[in-house]
Design a protein around this motif. Structure first.
Motif, PDB file in Angstrom:
ATOM      1  N   ALA A 295       0.863  -1.185   0.000  1.00  0.00           N
ATOM      2  CA  ALA A 295       0.000   0.000   0.000  1.00  0.00           C
ATOM      3  C   ALA A 295       0.894   1.228   0.000  1.00  0.00           C
ATOM      4  O   ALA A 295       1.945   1.247   0.640  1.00  0.00           O
ATOM      5  N   GLY A 296       0.476   2.249  -0.752  1.00  0.00           N
ATOM      6  CA  GLY A 296       1.209   3.507  -0.764  1.00  0.00           C
ATOM      7  C   GLY A 296       2.242   3.657  -1.847  1.00  0.00           C
ATOM      8  O   GLY A 296       3.021   4.617  -1.829  1.00  0.00           O
ATOM      9  N   ARG A 297       2.234   2.775  -2.833  1.00  0.00           N
ATOM     10  CA  ARG A 297       3.247   2.879  -3.891  1.00  0.00           C
ATOM     11  C   ARG A 297       3.102   4.177  -4.672  1.00  0.00           C
ATOM     12  O   ARG A 297       4.083   4.816  -5.024  1.00  0.00           O
ATOM     13  N   GLY A 298       1.872   4.601  -4.943  1.00  0.00           N
ATOM     14  CA  GLY A 298       1.667   5.780  -5.765  1.00  0.00           C
ATOM     15  C   GLY A 298       1.442   7.061  -4.996  1.00  0.00           C
ATOM     16  O   GLY A 298       0.899   8.016  -5.551  1.00  0.00           O
ATOM     17  N   CYS A 299       1.879   7.110  -3.755  1.00  0.00           N
ATOM     18  CA  CYS A 299       1.631   8.292  -2.923  1.00  0.00           C
ATOM     19  C   CYS A 299       2.718   9.339  -3.085  1.00  0.00           C
ATOM     20  O   CYS A 299       3.856   9.040  -3.438  1.00  0.00           O
TER      21      CYS A 299
ATOM     22  N   ASP B 114      -2.772   3.231   6.587  1.00  0.00           N
ATOM     23  CA  ASP B 114      -3.760   4.269   6.865  1.00  0.00           C
ATOM     24  C   ASP B 114      -3.720   4.706   8.325  1.00  0.00           C
ATOM     25  O   ASP B 114      -3.850   5.896   8.634  1.00  0.00           O
ATOM     26  N   ARG B 115      -3.519   3.752   9.224  1.00  0.00           N
ATOM     27  CA  ARG B 115      -3.423   4.113  10.649  1.00  0.00           C
ATOM     28  C   ARG B 115      -2.228   5.018  10.893  1.00  0.00           C
ATOM     29  O   ARG B 115      -2.297   5.990  11.659  1.00  0.00           O
ATOM     30  N   PHE B 116      -1.105   4.698  10.232  1.00  0.00           N
ATOM     31  CA  PHE B 116       0.083   5.540  10.377  1.00  0.00           C
ATOM     32  C   PHE B 116      -0.189   6.958   9.881  1.00  0.00           C
ATOM     33  O   PHE B 116       0.167   7.942  10.539  1.00  0.00           O
ATOM     34  N   MET B 117      -0.837   7.069   8.719  1.00  0.00           N
ATOM     35  CA  MET B 117      -1.081   8.395   8.153  1.00  0.00           C
ATOM     36  C   MET B 117      -2.080   9.195   8.980  1.00  0.00           C
ATOM     37  O   MET B 117      -1.997  10.428   9.041  1.00  0.00           O
TER      38      MET B 117
END
Length: 233
Positions: A44-48, A180-183
Motif C-alpha cells: 500500500a502507498g506505492r503511488g503516494c 492508513d493508521r500511520f497516516m
C-alpha cells in the motif's frame, strides 16, 4: 433500428450474496495451487506523494482452514473494494486466521535514495521471506511483480493478485490498514497537509497544501508530480 433493452440490474440481495462469496472464490484459487502453505504479499502507498510504502505478507495453512475460517473471511477481497470500516473489520480476522503475518515499512528517504520500484520489490520480497521461511510445501505469491530470489522458496507473480488469491487479498488488507493508521497519526504530528483525509495520495487538496506550505518530512522528494513543479526542493 431495433430497440435494445437494458439488462435488468441485479437485485441488492444478489449483489450482497455475490460479495459474501468473494472470499470463497479466492480460497478456491489458492487451494487449486496444490500446496499446503500459500504466502501472499501486497503493498500500500506505492503511488503516494507522502508517507511510507508498506508491504505485508500473509501465510495461510490451507490444511488448517476449515469451513468456519473460510466463512469468517467470506467477504475477503482486494482492499480497494472495501470501505475503510470494512477493512478495519477484516484486519483482526486475518490476524487471527493466518498462520503468520509480517509487515515491512519503507520510509520516504529510503524511497528517494533507492527508487520506488526497487524499494517496492525488495519490501514484497522481504515480507514473503519472513512469513514463508521454514515451511515446506509453500508457494509465494506477489501481486503483479515478480520479486526475484526468495532464498530457495518458489515464487509466482499473479496479475490482479489481490482480486485472485486469498493470501494476496489478505496481505492487501493488512498493508492498507497499517499504512492508513500511520497516516492518521501523522496528521496530528504534521498539521496542515490533511494526511488523515488523503493518506498521502495526490489529490487536489493535497497538491494545494503542498503549494501553500511546502513539503513535510513525510513527502517523497524524488516523486515526479505536478504538485512539485513550483517548489524548490
Amino acid at each position: 433500428m431495433p430497440t435494445v433493452k437494458p439488462k435488468p440490474a441485479k437485485p441488492k440481495a444478489a449483489k450482497a450474496k455475490s460479495r459474501r462469496r468473494t472470499g470463497r472464490k479466492l480460497f478456491q484459487h489458492d487451494r487449486a495451487l496444490g500446496v499446503r502453505f500459500v504466502a501472499g504479499a501486497d503493498e500500500a502507498g506505492r503511488g503516494c506523494l507522502a508517507g511510507p510504502l508498506v508491504a505485508a505478507g500473509v501465510l495461510f495453512d490451507l490444511e488448517r482452514l476449515g469451513p468456519r475460517e473460510v466463512r469468517a473471511l467470506s467477504v475477503l477481497n482486494d482492499s480497494k473494494q472495501h470501505t475503510p470500516e470494512a477493512r478495519e473489520a477484516l484486519y483482526p480476522v486475518v490476524l487471527r486466521i493466518a498462520t503468520r503475518v509480517a509487515v515491512i515499512s519503507r520510509g520516504p528517504r529510503g524511497i528517494d535514495s533507492r527508487g520506488l520500484h526497487r524499494t517496492n520489490i525488495a519490501a514484497l520480497r522481504d515480507a514473503l521471506v519472513r512469513v514463508a521461511a521454514g515451511h515446506d510445501d509453500v508457494l509465494c505469491l506477489s501481486d503483479g511483480f515478480a520479486v526475484g530470489d526468495l532464498g530457495g522458496l518458489e515464487g509466482r507473480a499473479i496479475v490482479d493478485g489481490d482480486a485472485t488469491s486469498a493470501a494476496i487479498a489478505a496481505a492487501s488488507i493488512i498493508a492498507k490498514v497499517t499504512r492508513d493508521r500511520f497516516m492518521h497519526r501523522a496528521d496530528d504530528r504534521h498539521p496542515g497537509w490533511e494526511f488523515a483525509t488523503h493518506v498521502g495520495y495526490s489529490t487536489p487538496e493535497h497538491r494545494l497544501a503542498i503549494q501553500r506550505q511546502g513539503v513535510s518530512p513525510l513527502h517523497r522528494l524524488s516523486f515526479q508530480s505536478a504538485a512539485y513543479q513550483q517548489l524548490a526542493l
